[in-house]
Each structure stands twice: as C-alpha cells, then as structure tokens.
Design an enzyme around this catalytic site. Structure first.
Site, PDB file in Angstrom:
ATOM      1  N   HIS A   1       0.858 -11.591   2.346  1.00  0.00           N
ATOM      2  CA  HIS A   1      -0.250 -10.941   1.637  1.00  0.00           C
ATOM      3  C   HIS A   1      -0.995 -11.905   0.691  1.00  0.00           C
ATOM      4  CE1 HIS A   1      -1.539  -6.631   0.507  1.00  0.00           C
ATOM      5  NE2 HIS A   1      -2.527  -7.451   0.238  1.00  0.00           N
TER       6      HIS A   1
ATOM      7  N   TYR B   1       0.820  -1.220   0.000  1.00  0.00           N
ATOM      8  CA  TYR B   1       0.000   0.000   0.000  1.00  0.00           C
ATOM      9  C   TYR B   1       0.856   1.273   0.000  1.00  0.00           C
ATOM     10  CZ  TYR B   1      -3.703  -3.227   1.631  1.00  0.00           C
ATOM     11  OH  TYR B   1      -4.571  -4.268   1.778  1.00  0.00           O
TER      12      TYR B   1
HETATM   13  N1  LIG Z   1      -5.231  -8.652   2.227  1.00  0.00           N
HETATM   14  C1  LIG Z   1      -5.788  -8.248   1.093  1.00  0.00           C
HETATM   15  O1  LIG Z   1      -5.562  -8.795   0.016  1.00  0.00           O
HETATM   16  C2  LIG Z   1      -6.731  -7.079   1.141  1.00  0.00           C
HETATM   17  C3  LIG Z   1      -7.473  -6.724  -0.001  1.00  0.00           C
HETATM   18  C4  LIG Z   1      -8.357  -5.657   0.095  1.00  0.00           C
HETATM   19  C5  LIG Z   1      -8.486  -4.969   1.290  1.00  0.00           C
HETATM   20  N2  LIG Z   1      -7.727  -5.307   2.391  1.00  0.00           N
HETATM   21  C6  LIG Z   1      -7.846  -4.599   3.681  1.00  0.00           C
HETATM   22  O2  LIG Z   1      -9.219  -4.513   4.033  1.00  0.00           O
HETATM   23  C7  LIG Z   1      -9.574  -3.140   4.223  1.00  0.00           C
HETATM   24  C8  LIG Z   1     -11.026  -2.913   3.863  1.00  0.00           C
HETATM   25  O3  LIG Z   1     -11.283  -3.324   2.538  1.00  0.00           O
HETATM   26  P1  LIG Z   1     -11.569  -2.305   1.346  1.00  0.00           P
HETATM   27  O4  LIG Z   1     -10.938  -1.013   1.654  1.00  0.00           O
HETATM   28  O5  LIG Z   1     -11.178  -2.965   0.093  1.00  0.00           O
HETATM   29  O6  LIG Z   1     -13.154  -2.195   1.299  1.00  0.00           O
HETATM   30  P2  LIG Z   1     -14.362  -1.849   2.331  1.00  0.00           P
HETATM   31  O7  LIG Z   1     -13.828  -1.443   3.651  1.00  0.00           O
HETATM   32  O8  LIG Z   1     -15.324  -2.958   2.231  1.00  0.00           O
HETATM   33  O9  LIG Z   1     -15.038  -0.618   1.605  1.00  0.00           O
HETATM   34  C9  LIG Z   1     -14.422   0.614   1.463  1.00  0.00           C
HETATM   35  C10 LIG Z   1     -15.284   1.491   0.539  1.00  0.00           C
HETATM   36  O10 LIG Z   1     -16.554   1.720   1.130  1.00  0.00           O
HETATM   37  C11 LIG Z   1     -16.751   3.132   1.333  1.00  0.00           C
HETATM   38  N3  LIG Z   1     -17.351   3.235   2.686  1.00  0.00           N
HETATM   39  C12 LIG Z   1     -16.757   2.937   3.878  1.00  0.00           C
HETATM   40  N4  LIG Z   1     -17.633   3.072   4.891  1.00  0.00           N
HETATM   41  C13 LIG Z   1     -18.811   3.455   4.333  1.00  0.00           C
HETATM   42  C14 LIG Z   1     -20.079   3.755   4.866  1.00  0.00           C
HETATM   43  N5  LIG Z   1     -20.326   3.655   6.176  1.00  0.00           N
HETATM   44  N6  LIG Z   1     -21.059   4.116   4.002  1.00  0.00           N
HETATM   45  C15 LIG Z   1     -20.835   4.210   2.652  1.00  0.00           C
HETATM   46  N7  LIG Z   1     -19.627   3.952   2.087  1.00  0.00           N
HETATM   47  C16 LIG Z   1     -18.618   3.565   2.927  1.00  0.00           C
HETATM   48  C17 LIG Z   1     -15.398   3.772   1.216  1.00  0.00           C
HETATM   49  O11 LIG Z   1     -15.484   5.044   0.610  1.00  0.00           O
HETATM   50  P3  LIG Z   1     -14.821   6.382   1.253  1.00  0.00           P
HETATM   51  O12 LIG Z   1     -13.381   6.073   1.592  1.00  0.00           O
HETATM   52  O13 LIG Z   1     -14.975   7.389   0.149  1.00  0.00           O
HETATM   53  O14 LIG Z   1     -15.661   6.686   2.445  1.00  0.00           O
HETATM   54  C18 LIG Z   1     -14.666   2.811   0.269  1.00  0.00           C
HETATM   55  O15 LIG Z   1     -14.987   3.136  -1.082  1.00  0.00           O
HETATM   56  C19 LIG Z   1      -8.577  -2.416   3.329  1.00  0.00           C
HETATM   57  O16 LIG Z   1      -8.502  -1.032   3.589  1.00  0.00           O
HETATM   58  C20 LIG Z   1      -7.315  -3.168   3.622  1.00  0.00           C
HETATM   59  O17 LIG Z   1      -6.775  -2.780   4.876  1.00  0.00           O
HETATM   60  C21 LIG Z   1      -6.862  -6.355   2.313  1.00  0.00           C
END
Ligand SMILES: NC(=O)c1ccc[n+]([C@@H]2O[C@H](COP(=O)([O-])OP(=O)(O)OC[C@H]3O[C@@H](n4cnc5c(N)ncnc54)[C@H](OP(=O)(O)O)[C@@H]3O)[C@@H](O)[C@H]2O)c1
Length: 266
Positions: free
Chosen positions: A106, A48
């Site tokens: 990862h 990241y």
């Molecule tokens: N290990 C892996 O391969 C892997 C892969 C993907 C993710 N991850 C980890 O998992 C974390 C979470 O996953 P993610 O970031 O992919 O997706 P997520 O948390 O499911 O969704 C994030 C998205 O939802 C929006 N959002 C967040 N809260 C909201 C709410 N209450 N209402 C409406 N929209 C909302 C955010 O927009 P805004 O920011 O504009 O609010 C963003 O576009 C990542 O940040 C990372 O740390 C790990």
C-alpha cells in the site's frame, strides 16, 4: 471492456471499481451493484476493512471466480516478511478466494522489502497472479525495482487530469510496470466535474466531464478505478468505451496537468 497486458503476460481490465471510504456494512451491496453495472476489476485494501464485503459480493454473484480481477493492498502495520504472510492469508480468507489477482504494497513504509519477499513467494506458489506497489514515487520506485527479482507489474498512485505522472510513467516504462490511477476523478477536487475543458469536450460526445477524464486516462493506457456508492454513477463511469478522443482533445486535456498532488497528506 478493454484490457492491459501486465509484464508477466496476464490481462487486467483497464477500468474497475474502487472501494476506499465505503464502510464494511455498505461494501457488499455496493460491489454487488457494481458487478450488475458490469465491473469485474475490484480494488480493495486491508486498511479499508471491507475485503469481507468484496468477497461476499463476488462469491454471491454466481459468476465464476475467473470472471473477476481482485486487487488488494498490504497495509503498513503488516510490513515485513512474517507479518505480510499472515496478512495475505487473512486477505485470502476474507475475500473467500484461493488466489488474489493483484496484490500491492500500500505504501513504502517499514520493511517493505520483506513484504515483497513474501509476495514473491506467494506469487511463485500461484496464490497471487500479479504483484506490485502503490504510492512509490519515481526515486523510490526505481531503487526498489532494481533490488527485487520480480519486477513490479503495477504501481498504483494518485493520477488524474491535474497530476498526470509523466516523470513516473517514464521511469516505470523501463520495467514494463503499468500505472494504476487512484482518485482518477480527484474525488471531485479542483472543480473537476465542472472543468471547462472537460465539459466542453464532453458536449461533443454527449458525455460528462467525469467520462471525458476517465477516457483520457484510458487512452493513455492507465488503469482507472473510480469509486462511487451511486448506481447511476457506476453506470456513468463505466460507459466510456463508445467514444474516442482526438489527438487535439488529448493535447487540450494534457495541458491541464499541474504536476502536483491534490491530496496534500501523501
Ligand atoms: N493506494 C492508495 O493509496 C489509494 C488511495 C486512494 C484511493 N485508492 C483507490 O482508488 C479508488 C478511487 O479513488 P477515490 O475513491 O479516492 O476517488 P475518485 O474515484 O477519484 O472519486 C470518488 C468521489 O467522486 C464521486 N464520484 C464518483 N463518480 C462520480 C461522477 N461520475 N460524478 C460525480 N461524482 C462522482 C464519489 O462520490 P459518491 O460515492 O457519493 O458518488 C466520490 O466522492 C479508491 O476507491 C481506492 O480503491 C487507493
């Protein structure tokens, strides 16, 4: 905050803040906002490129290091015993800390057994409090867990109401490995935030669909790390500990499971 106990006895917050897709420039102030909103578990990754921002925000918070639970991930290009060691040292430096609470592989790519050997060494030396993997599907997870000395404490995989990972959870339970959900809000895919089941249950508690979805995962013992750059959403996403879903509501949300990815690149 509620905690889960990992298979080595350490306590991990069940809800944290994920920083995927937050630019290096934005990450410090976003994590600072998240800390103000009450988050103590922060999930970053070498890939990241924002471990520096996370480290600066944690250091600058004025709170003691042990108030936090920092997770990072070894990226694929750092796979293998020697490279992994160099990369862990680099993560420690960027995070401005002498230990990482949880380090994950990862993805199961390259010499990940060599990576894990390095992680076991750092774990025994006290530089890692817990170790585990990410994106390990049931077959590969089981084979891996049989091969390694220290059973993975966590497997972080795509998990949300549309992919509840029942098969994987069954396999992981044999090793005491906890499920950590990435994309617990599915990044809003499949009309997540207006889903009728989630929204109608939410109305009963004056909660949003996002809060109901996070609560559902937490009540299943799953660690969640929703990401947002917006302060009001940080507060919304952490405000899920003052209501409890009934068995009937849990069953209605269980029925949303499609048992397949919404992220077709994995
Ligand atoms: N290990 C892996 O391969 C892997 C892969 C993907 C993710 N991850 C980890 O998992 C974390 C979470 O996953 P993610 O970031 O992919 O997706 P997520 O948390 O499911 O969704 C994030 C998205 O939802 C929006 N959002 C967040 N809260 C909201 C709410 N209450 N209402 C409406 N929209 C909302 C955010 O927009 P805004 O920011 O504009 O609010 C963003 O576009 C990542 O940040 C990372 O740390 C790990």
């Amino acid at each position: 905050m509620e905690f889960v106990k990992l298979n080595n006895g350490i306590a991990m917050p069940i809800l944290g803040y994920g920083v995927f897709q937050i630019t290096p420039g934005e990450s410090e102030h976003c994590v600072r906002d998240a800390i103000t909103a009450g988050y103590r578990l922060i999930d970053t990754a070498q890939a990241y490129r924002n471990e520096g921002g996370v480290g600066a925000a944690v250091k600058g918070s004025g709170l003691p290091r042990d108030a936090f639970f920092i997770t990072t991930n070894v990226w694929n290009s750092n796979a293998g015993y020697e490279r992994a060691k160099v990369s862990i040292d680099e993560s420690l430096r960027k995070l401005q800390t002498c230990y990482i609470d949880l380090l994950l592989i990862h993805q199961p790519v390259g010499d990940y057994l060599g990576t894990y050997q390095a992680m076991e060494e750092y774990y025994r030396a006290g530089k890692l409090r817990a170790i585990g993997v990410s994106n390990f599907k049931p077959g590969i997870f089981c084979k891996f867990a049989e091969q390694v000395d220290i059973k993975p404490m966590v497997n972080q995989v795509e998990t949300h109401v549309f992919w509840q990972q029942r098969e994987l959870r069954g396999v992981m339970a044999q090793y005491g490995t906890k499920l950590m959900a990435w994309a617990p809000l599915a990044e809003g895919r499949n009309y997540y935030f207006t889903n009728r089941t989630l929204a109608s249950i939410g109305k009963r508690y004056e909660k949003t669909a996002a809060q109901v979805a996070l609560r559902f995962l937490i009540q299943n013992g799953i660690i969640v790390i929703p990401k947002t750059v917006r302060r009001e959403r940080m507060e919304e996403n952490i405000n899920v500990f003052d209501f409890h879903l009934t068995d009937e509501e849990m069953q209605a949300i269980s029925a949303l499971d499609r048992n397949e990815t919404l992220f077709y690149w994995i």
